[in-house]
Enzyme design. Structure first.
Site, mmCIF file in Angstrom:
data_model
loop_
_atom_site.group_PDB
_atom_site.id
_atom_site.type_symbol
_atom_site.label_atom_id
_atom_site.label_comp_id
_atom_site.label_asym_id
_atom_site.label_seq_id
_atom_site.Cartn_x
_atom_site.Cartn_y
_atom_site.Cartn_z
ATOM 1 N N CYS A 45 0.842 -1.190 0.000
ATOM 2 C CA CYS A 45 0.000 0.000 0.000
ATOM 3 C C CYS A 45 0.884 1.250 0.000
ATOM 4 O O CYS A 45 1.843 1.334 0.772
ATOM 5 C CB CYS A 45 -0.856 -0.025 1.264
ATOM 6 S SG CYS A 45 -1.627 1.538 1.642
ATOM 7 N N GLU A 72 -7.140 8.159 30.319
ATOM 8 C CA GLU A 72 -7.259 7.299 29.139
ATOM 9 C C GLU A 72 -7.894 5.974 29.564
ATOM 10 O O GLU A 72 -7.652 5.483 30.662
ATOM 11 C CB GLU A 72 -5.840 7.096 28.558
ATOM 12 C CG GLU A 72 -5.603 5.865 27.738
ATOM 13 C CD GLU A 72 -6.322 5.882 26.405
ATOM 14 O OE1 GLU A 72 -6.313 6.911 25.721
ATOM 15 O OE2 GLU A 72 -6.894 4.829 26.060
ATOM 16 N N CYS A 104 -10.881 14.169 15.257
ATOM 17 C CA CYS A 104 -10.693 13.471 13.986
ATOM 18 C C CYS A 104 -12.039 13.296 13.281
ATOM 19 O O CYS A 104 -12.130 12.583 12.287
ATOM 20 C CB CYS A 104 -9.998 12.137 14.205
ATOM 21 S SG CYS A 104 -10.859 11.091 15.375
#
Ligand code: SAH
Length: 461
Positions: free
Chosen positions: A165, A340, A416
Site C-alpha cells: 500500500c 485514558e 478526527c
C-alpha cells in the site's frame, strides 16, 4: 424526468460528498457516483433509484477534471482505505477544509463570519504518500484458495489483495511475504470472516519513523502454539533491518474489533519506541499512537500554541493515549493530568514520563466522562487548561458538562471527526465558551479524513 435502474446518463460532477463520492445533477435530480472527481464529465450507470436521488456507477470519463490526477495505487477504487486518490492533493486539502466548515456551519450553527474569522491556514503534508507508521492487514483466501492479505473493500469483508500500500512503509511487503510463505509451507489456516474458523486474522505492523524500529504482531483466533514452526519465521523476520518486536495477540471474539486483550511477546521487546520533538515514546501493540508522525509534530505544536502555557497551569489531557500531548505540554505547565481508558496505554504513559524525565505528570485509567466528574467532585481541583482528543464519536455530554463546570481559561479540542466536533463545540459555546481559533491538520492524505484543532476560551462577561 425520471430515471430507472440501468439507465446510462452523462453527468458533470459538481461537488464531492463527505465520503469522497462525486455528486452530479441532471434536471435538478441528484446522483451520487463513487470515484467521480469534481469537474469530471462522466458516463454513469444508474444502480439504485430513490425518490429524490440516485446512486450511479462510473462507466467512463468523457471529459477529465483539471483536478484529476493519476492515482499511484492500482486498486484504489476497490480498496476501502483511500477514497480520493484521484483528486489532486491541493484539492484534497480544500475538500477537507470545506467539509469541516460545513459541519461548523450546519451542525455547529456558527455563523459564516465566526468560522472565517477564527480559521487559520490549513497545515498540509509535504509528502502525502508513505506516511503511515501502522498497518493492519486482514488475512484470508482468494477464490482459488490461495492465502492473501491486503485491505477490506469498503464496508465488506472481501479482501482486496495488496501487500505494498502506498500510504504505508516499504517494509510491509517483505514482512507480509515472509508470513504468508510460512503459512503456506506449514499449512496454517487463515481466518474466515464468514465461517469464523481458521487461525490467522490480521497482521499488525508498526514502525517508529525516527528510530527505525519495527513491530510485527500476529492476531490469532487461537493459541500461539497453533502457529507451528514459529522459530523459522521469526528468524526470517529478524533479517529485516529494524525488527524490534514480534508478538501475538489472541482474539477469539466474533467481532470487528481487530485486537484482543492478550499480548504475548515471541521475540524482542513488547513495544517499539518513536520520537516526537526530541521526546521518546514507548508504544505497545494495544496502545493508540498517531499514524502520521511528521504531521503529529505539527498537530502537537498547535496544541501547545493554543494552550499558551506560562509555566504554572494545571492542565488536563483527556483521551491521552500513551501520554504524548500530556508530556509534550508538561515542560511548560505546572502540573499535567492524563486520562485514558486503555490500561496498557496508561502503563506506557507512566513509563514515557520516566523515560523523558517528566515529574509533573500524573496518569489515570478511566473513561474521561466518568473519571473527570468524580475527580472534580472529590477534589474540586482547578483546571486552567483542558485538552480533549476523543475518538470519532466525540465527547460524552457528562464530560462536557463537567468541563463547563470547571471553567478552564482555555479548552483545546483536537478532533478526527468534524461532525461530532461541531456538535460538541455548539454545546460548549452555548455555555460560556467562545470559538477563538481553529485549524485543519492533514494527517491522512488520500483519504477523506482530517484532524482539526480548536481553541475555545471562556467568554468575557
Ligand atoms: N491524545 C492521544 C490519543 C488520542 S486517540 C494522542 O495524540 O496520541 C483517542 C484516545 O482515547 C485513544 O487512546 C482511546 O483509547 C481513548 N479513549 C476512547 N474512549 C475513551 C473514553 N471514554 N475515555 C478516555 N479515553 C478514551
Amino acid at each position: 424526468m425520471t430515471y430507472e435502474k440501468n439507465d446510462v446518463v452523462t453527468v458533470l460532477i459538481e461537488d464531492m460528498g463527505n465520503e469522497g463520492e462525486g455528486i452530479g445533477k441532471i434536471d435538478g435530480y441528484t446522483i451520487f457516483i463513487k470515484d467521480g472527481v469534481m469537474g469530471d464529465v462522466i458516463e454513469a450507470k444508474i444502480m439504485k433509484v430513490k425518490k429524490n436521488y440516485a446512486y450511479g456507477k462510473l462507466l467512463r470519463i468523457i471529459e477529465k477534471s483539471p483536478y484529476r490526477v493519476e492515482p499511484r495505487c492500482t486498486v484504489h477504487r476497490q480498496c476501502g482505505g483511500c477514497q480520493i486518490q484521484a483528486l489532486s492533493y491541493e484539492m484534497q486539502l480544500k475538500f477537507k477544509e470545506n467539509k469541516v466548515k460545513n459541519h461548523l456551519l450546519r451542525i455547529g450553527k456558527f455563523s459564516y463570519d465566526e468560522i472565517e474569522k477564527s480559521k487559520e491556514e490549513m497545515i498540509g503534508m509535504d509528502e502525502p504518500y508513505y506516511y503511515r507508521n501502522k498497518a493492519q492487514f486482514p488475512v484470508g483466501r482468494d477464490k482459488h484458495g490461495k492465502i492473501i492479505t491486503g485491505f477490506f473493500a469498503g464496508r465488506t469483508h472481501t479482501i482486496i489483495p495488496n501487500k505494498n500500500c502506498c500510504l504505508g512503509i516499504k517494509e510491509n511487503e517483505q514482512i507480509l511475504e515472509i508470513i504468508i510463505k510460512h503459512m503456506e509451507r506449514y499449512q496454517i489456516v487463515p481466518y474466515d470472516e464468514y465461517t469464523k474458523k481458521g487461525l490467522v486474522r490480521h497482521i499488525l505492523i508498526r514502525y517508529g519513523f525516527s528510530t527505525g524500529e519495527l513491530m510485527v504482531c500476529l492476531i490469532l483466533n487461537g493459541r500461539k502454539e497453533q502457529f507451528t514452526c514459529l522459530t523459522k519465521m521469526i528468524e526470517d523476520l529478524c533479517t529485516i533491518k529494524g525488527m524490534a518486536s514480534i508478538c501475538v495477540n489472541r482474539n477469539e471474539e466474533n467481532t470487528n474489533v481487530i485486537l484482543g486483550k492478550e499480548i504475548q511477546v515471541l521475540w524482542g521487546k513488547g513495544y517499539i519506541t518513536d520520537k516526537i520533538h526530541g521526546m521518546t515514546f514507548r508504544i505497545s501493540p494495544l496502545s493508540f499512537y498517531q499514524v502520521n508522525p511528521l504531521q503529529t509534530e505539527k498537530l502537537y505544536e498547535k496544541v501547545l500554541e493554543y494552550g499558551d502555557l506560562k509555566g504554572n497551569e494545571n492542565v488536563w489531557d483527556l483521551y491521552c493515549g500513551i501520554g504524548t500531548i500530556s508530556l509534550f505540554l508538561s515542560k511548560k505547565a505546572g502540573k499535567v493530568y492524563g486520562v485514558e481508558v486503555i490500561p496498557q496505554a496508561i502503563k506506557d504513559a507512566k513509563k514515557n514520563a520516566i523515560i523523558n524525565d517528566v515529574h509533573n505528570a500524573e496518569f489515570f485509567v478511566g473513561k474521561a466522562e466518568e473519571f473527570l466528574p468524580e475527580y472534580n467532585k472529590k477534589y474540586g481541583e482547578k483546571a486552567d487548561i483542558i485538552v480533549v482528543d476523543p475518538p470519532r464519536k466525540g465527547c460524552q455530554k457528562e464530560l462536557l458538562e463537567t468541563i463547563v463546570h470547571m471553567k478552564p481559561d482555555r479548552l483545546v479540542y483536537v478532533s478526527c471527526d468534524s461532525s461530532t466536533l461541531a456538535r460538541d463545540l455548539r454545546f460548549l459555546c452555548d455555555r460560556g465558551f467562545e470559538l477563538k481559533r481553529w485549524v485543519c491538520v492533514d494527517m491522512f492524505g488520500m483519504t477523506v479524513h482530517v484532524e482539526t484543532v480548536c481553541l475555545l476560551e471562556k467568554k468575557v462577561q
